[in-house]
Motif scaffolding. Structure first.
Motif, mmCIF file in Angstrom:
data_model
loop_
_atom_site.group_PDB
_atom_site.id
_atom_site.type_symbol
_atom_site.label_atom_id
_atom_site.label_comp_id
_atom_site.label_asym_id
_atom_site.label_seq_id
_atom_site.Cartn_x
_atom_site.Cartn_y
_atom_site.Cartn_z
ATOM 1 N N GLY A 1 -3.617 9.463 -55.064
ATOM 2 C CA GLY A 1 -3.216 10.072 -53.890
ATOM 3 C C GLY A 1 -2.126 11.382 -53.703
ATOM 4 O O GLY A 1 -1.635 11.841 -52.635
ATOM 5 N N THR B 1 -0.675 3.387 -61.661
ATOM 6 C CA THR B 1 -2.071 3.481 -61.268
ATOM 7 C C THR B 1 -3.223 2.508 -61.720
ATOM 8 O O THR B 1 -4.108 2.111 -61.238
ATOM 9 N N ARG C 1 -9.356 6.862 -53.083
ATOM 10 C CA ARG C 1 -8.739 7.781 -52.511
ATOM 11 C C ARG C 1 -7.526 6.999 -51.474
ATOM 12 O O ARG C 1 -7.985 6.861 -50.419
ATOM 13 N N HIS C 2 -6.293 7.896 -51.542
ATOM 14 C CA HIS C 2 -4.902 6.881 -50.991
ATOM 15 C C HIS C 2 -5.145 8.297 -49.578
ATOM 16 O O HIS C 2 -4.652 9.235 -49.496
ATOM 17 N N PRO D 1 3.761 5.593 -50.826
ATOM 18 C CA PRO D 1 3.367 6.193 -51.858
ATOM 19 C C PRO D 1 3.636 4.224 -52.840
ATOM 20 O O PRO D 1 4.325 3.652 -52.689
ATOM 21 N N GLN E 1 -1.963 0.639 -45.236
ATOM 22 C CA GLN E 1 -2.838 1.667 -46.426
ATOM 23 C C GLN E 1 -4.545 1.639 -45.426
ATOM 24 O O GLN E 1 -4.941 0.297 -45.856
ATOM 25 N N TYR F 1 -7.055 5.544 -58.729
ATOM 26 C CA TYR F 1 -6.302 5.806 -57.776
ATOM 27 C C TYR F 1 -6.148 7.849 -57.225
ATOM 28 O O TYR F 1 -6.424 8.172 -58.685
ATOM 29 N N LEU G 1 -2.264 11.694 -49.857
ATOM 30 C CA LEU G 1 -1.499 11.247 -48.896
ATOM 31 C C LEU G 1 -0.943 11.408 -48.128
ATOM 32 O O LEU G 1 0.373 12.056 -48.229
ATOM 33 N N THR H 1 1.362 9.869 -45.342
ATOM 34 C CA THR H 1 2.640 9.260 -45.069
ATOM 35 C C THR H 1 2.813 8.777 -44.048
ATOM 36 O O THR H 1 3.862 8.128 -43.186
ATOM 37 N N PHE I 1 -7.553 3.583 -47.581
ATOM 38 C CA PHE I 1 -8.347 4.279 -48.937
ATOM 39 C C PHE I 1 -9.880 4.519 -48.573
ATOM 40 O O PHE I 1 -9.981 4.056 -47.723
#
Length: 449
Positions: free
Chosen positions: A240, A218, A198-199, A204, A191, A238, A243, A245, A193
């Motif tokens: 996402g 969150t 902020r992801h 997820p 992961q 948080y 994001l 993936t 950040f």
């Protein structure tokens, strides 16, 4: 009746003149009136105290000059930041022009995004001569989370434990980072950040790897991971919405290429990052151990979030007194990164976005101008303290000189007087010896006759 012989014996028996001459020579050769405690015990004590004060004033001069240089470097970085912001403002206004097509605005935004990276680079890489960071605000990272350069050996494999924690961070200004992890058939997910929560890359919150670590919402991730001790800002929340993936994506000028979650099945995951415009926090969420092989071309400078320096204000010694102690002039750091200026997501791709960017740039320019004024005022304060220090030092040196230094005129007169007396004594003794010899000669001749 005092005979010549008794007079010469009196001169030779007293140490008065030889001691006076010896003392005069000692003072003239050393330049000091007090060479030992017996010369003037009270004066020696006072002169030692004045010497300590004088040495302190000399060091204060150096400290204040260092502080002025420190402030000048910071102000220079802010000046360049202001110039970049002015150019960004021009681009935002250009994007607002109605004759621009979408392709035109994309071309304008390319320069806009590069200027954002340059702005962040100044914030995190402006350093003083002793490599002390001036502008970046990385206290949470530098205090609590090691950089990838400290956690990993470039190009080598390291085994670590997974979990709900920050493994390392990537400093701003780093280039061509590659991260490969092998979770040995366990479900350990990579992961990435920002410090604001902020992801950017990973899985997820709906993924099983989060729920097995008691994160189901969150609010859970904010409560268990987004903590200052894990390197996150106190206001982190948080996000996402961007994001990645799997596959490639560009966020705020940084391109990520991610293999995606390979569990179940293949348990290796890989990530590459072309460059970093802000510090990024890496986590490997899971409940086991994993091997990680990390490589990079360059890492951001130590001032861009490294753990080599203690963040916070810099105290420049302004005054020092043996009785009153030390006073300081406080120089606080000036965080002017994109996140500090609220410009992380700004762009000029549309008329509306350009209008928002204009307001953000105006606010940033006002903040940068205020920060430059702060450093200017601090430089003036240190200049004034320097002048006061020099005046006090001049008075101290004059007082010390009066007590400790030799009065060359007086000591020369004393030595001359003592030399004349000593030479006269030698002459009288020689004459007396000659007279005695003459009398003995006469007596001897009389007795022979």
């Amino acid at each position: 009746m005092l005979t010549t012989s008794s007079f010469t014996q009196s001169l030779s028996s007293t140490p008065l003149f030889s001691k006076t001459l010896s003392t005069a020579y000692e003072r003239l050769s050393s330049g000091l009136r007090i060479n030992k405690a017996a010369d003037d015990s009270a004066g020696l004590q006072i002169s030692n105290r004045l010497t300590s004060e004088s040495l302190a004033k000399n060091q204060l001069r150096r400290n204040l000059n260092d502080g002025i240089s420190y402030a000048q470097i910071a102000e220079g970085g802010l000046q360049e930041s202001a110039d970049i912001l002015q150019r960004m403002r021009q681009l935002a206004m250009q994007s607002q022009n109605g004759i621009n097509t979408d392709a035109d605005r994309r071309a304008i935004d390319k320069e806009f995004q590069q200027l954002k990276n340059a702005l962040n680079g100044i914030a995190y890489n402006t350093e003083a001569f002793n490599r002390l960071p001036l502008l970046g605000d990385n206290d949470l990272l530098s205090d609590n989370v090691p950089s990838i350069g400290d956690t990993f050996v470039k190009g080598n494999t390291v085994q670590l434990s997974s979990g709900l924690r920050s493994v390392a961070y990537i400093p701003a200004g780093s280039t061509n980072i590659s991260i490969d992890i092998d979770s040995f058939s366990a479900d350990d997910d990579l992961q990435v950040f920002t410090t604001r929560g902020r992801h950017l890359v990973g899985t997820p919150l709906s993924d099983n790897v989060w729920s097995t670590n008691n994160v189901n919402s969150t609010s859970d991730i904010k409560r268990f991971l987004f903590l200052p001790e894990e390197g996150y800002a106190p206001t982190a929340s948080y996000d996402g919405s961007s994001l990645i993936t799997s596959g490639s994506g560009t966020i705020n000028g940084t391109t990520f290429t991610f293999s995606g979650d390979q569990h179940p099945g293949i348990t290796t995951e890989s990530l590459t990052i072309d460059n970093t415009s802000e510090p990024l926090i890496i986590s490997v969420v899971g409940q086991g151990v994993f091997n990680a092989t990390v490589d990079w071309d360059t890492l951001g400078a130590a001032g861009s979030g490294g753990n080599s320096f203690e963040a916070g204000p810099v105290d420049i010694t302004a005054t020092n007194s043996l009785s009153d102690g030390t006073d300081f002039i406080n120089l606080t750091k000036t965080p002017v990164g994109l996140s500090d200026l609220d410009m992380v997501e700004s762009d000029v791709l549309t008329f509306e976005n350009a209008e928002v960017a204009l307001q953000q740039i105006d606010d940033a320019l006002e903040y940068v101008s205020e920060s430059r004024a702060f450093y200017g005022a601090k430089m003036n304060q240190m200049e004034s303290a320097l002048k006061l220090n020099d005046r006090i030092h001049e008075g101290l040196m004059a007082a010390r000189s009066q007590i400790l230094d030799t009065d060359f005129a007086a000591e020369t007169a004393k030595s001359t007087q003592a030399e004349i007396v000593e030479q006269a004594s030698i002459s009288v003794r020689a004459q007396a010896r000659s007279t005695d010899e003459q009398v003995l000669g006469l007596l001897s001749s009389v007795s022979n006759n």
